[in-house]
Design a protein around this motif. Structure first.
Motif, short mmCIF file in Angstrom:
data_model
loop_
_atom_site.label_atom_id
_atom_site.label_comp_id
_atom_site.label_asym_id
_atom_site.label_seq_id
_atom_site.Cartn_x
_atom_site.Cartn_y
_atom_site.Cartn_z
N ALA A 27 0.82 -1.21 0.00
CA ALA A 27 0.00 0.00 0.00
C ALA A 27 0.86 1.26 0.00
O ALA A 27 0.54 2.24 -0.69
CB ALA A 27 -0.94 0.00 1.21
N GLU A 30 2.20 1.54 -3.52
CA GLU A 30 1.12 1.73 -4.50
C GLU A 30 0.59 3.15 -4.52
O GLU A 30 0.22 3.67 -5.56
CB GLU A 30 0.00 0.72 -4.19
CG GLU A 30 -1.09 0.64 -5.23
CD GLU A 30 -2.33 1.44 -4.86
OE1 GLU A 30 -3.28 1.43 -5.67
OE2 GLU A 30 -2.36 2.08 -3.79
N THR A 34 -1.00 6.15 -7.43
CA THR A 34 -2.46 6.29 -7.46
C THR A 34 -2.99 7.54 -6.76
O THR A 34 -4.16 7.87 -6.86
CB THR A 34 -3.16 5.07 -6.79
OG1 THR A 34 -2.75 5.00 -5.41
CG2 THR A 34 -2.81 3.78 -7.51
N ARG A 38 -6.71 9.33 -7.06
CA ARG A 38 -7.61 9.33 -5.90
C ARG A 38 -8.00 10.75 -5.50
O ARG A 38 -9.13 10.98 -5.05
CB ARG A 38 -6.96 8.60 -4.74
CG ARG A 38 -6.79 7.12 -5.01
CD ARG A 38 -6.13 6.43 -3.84
NE ARG A 38 -5.80 5.06 -4.19
CZ ARG A 38 -5.78 4.06 -3.33
NH1 ARG A 38 -6.08 4.28 -2.07
NH2 ARG A 38 -5.46 2.85 -3.71
N THR A 53 -6.06 0.49 1.45
CA THR A 53 -5.44 -0.44 0.51
C THR A 53 -4.90 -1.66 1.25
O THR A 53 -5.01 -2.80 0.77
CB THR A 53 -4.31 0.26 -0.28
OG1 THR A 53 -4.89 1.34 -1.03
CG2 THR A 53 -3.62 -0.70 -1.24
N LYS A 57 -6.09 -5.56 0.53
CA LYS A 57 -5.21 -6.69 0.23
C LYS A 57 -5.35 -7.80 1.27
O LYS A 57 -5.30 -8.98 0.94
CB LYS A 57 -3.75 -6.23 0.14
CG LYS A 57 -3.40 -5.59 -1.18
CD LYS A 57 -3.52 -6.59 -2.34
CE LYS A 57 -3.37 -5.90 -3.68
NZ LYS A 57 -3.66 -6.79 -4.81
#
Length: 197
Positions: A27, A30, A34, A38, A53, A57
């Protein structure tokens, strides 16, 4: 009301720690690719985005463990970090040849807002609508991640057709333009005969 099956996966302290650390690491990496997307969806709390996130997962891993313990052929969650142009709303897992979309919620959110699972339906620019809410086959499954007690409640799977018939607005007004939800209260829960440990 539609019936939905509930099962539970209980993790040991070591199992949970290993998986949570891996999901949190994913996360943190990532979010770099992103965060701007977002932001366009109205999300600005970086710490919460990383936490959500991580929970997502963990939900995927719990579903994978559930299926493995039932001797079902199931893919592992994708832990690869993609550039933003390669991101997609593809299915999270494949089990016995079926595409499976996993939606997760943390225990605190379930307490505050009711057990519900959020899908993206809008935002500024392209790439802000989850295709599953409009078309496509496969199935959906839902996970409530209990970090304090290291277990995950799993509901489903249900068909994407059933999913689409049960979508409705989020309870929070500011989310209504960009999100749509499935609420567990719209289903009749059937407990599985045994839980997995």
């Amino acid at each position: 009301m539609n019936p939905i099956i509930k099962q539970t996966v209980q993790f040991t302290k070591d199992e949970w720690g290993t998986l949570w650390d891996a999901c949190y690491d994913f996360a943190r990496k990532e979010i770099v690719s992103t965060e701007r997307m977002r932001n366009k969806r109205g999300q600005f709390n970086r710490k919460k985005m990383i936490y959500d996130t991580t929970v997502g997962k963990m939900g995927e891993w719990a579903v994978t463990w559930l299926f493995w313990q039932q001797n079902l052929d199931c893919s592992e969650p994708d832990m690869e970090i993609y550039e933003k142009h390669r991101k997609s709303f593809d299915a999270d897992l494949i089990y016995d040849g079926v595409e499976l979309h996993v939606k997760s919620q943390c225990e605190e959110a379930a307490r505050r807002y009711g057990t519900s699972f959020v899908f993206q339906k809008g935002g500024q620019g392209r790439g802000h609508t989850d295709p599953i809410i409009r078309s496509g086959d496969g199935q959906a499954i839902f996970a409530v991640v209990h970090e304090s007690t290291r277990f995950v409640e799993i509901y489903g799977p249900i068909t994407t057709e059933t999913l689409r018939k049960n979508l409705r607005d989020p309870k929070l007004d500011y989310l209504k333009k960009t999100k749509t939800c499935v609420y567990l209260e719209d289903f009749t829960i059937k407990e599985a005969q045994s839980t997995l440990k």
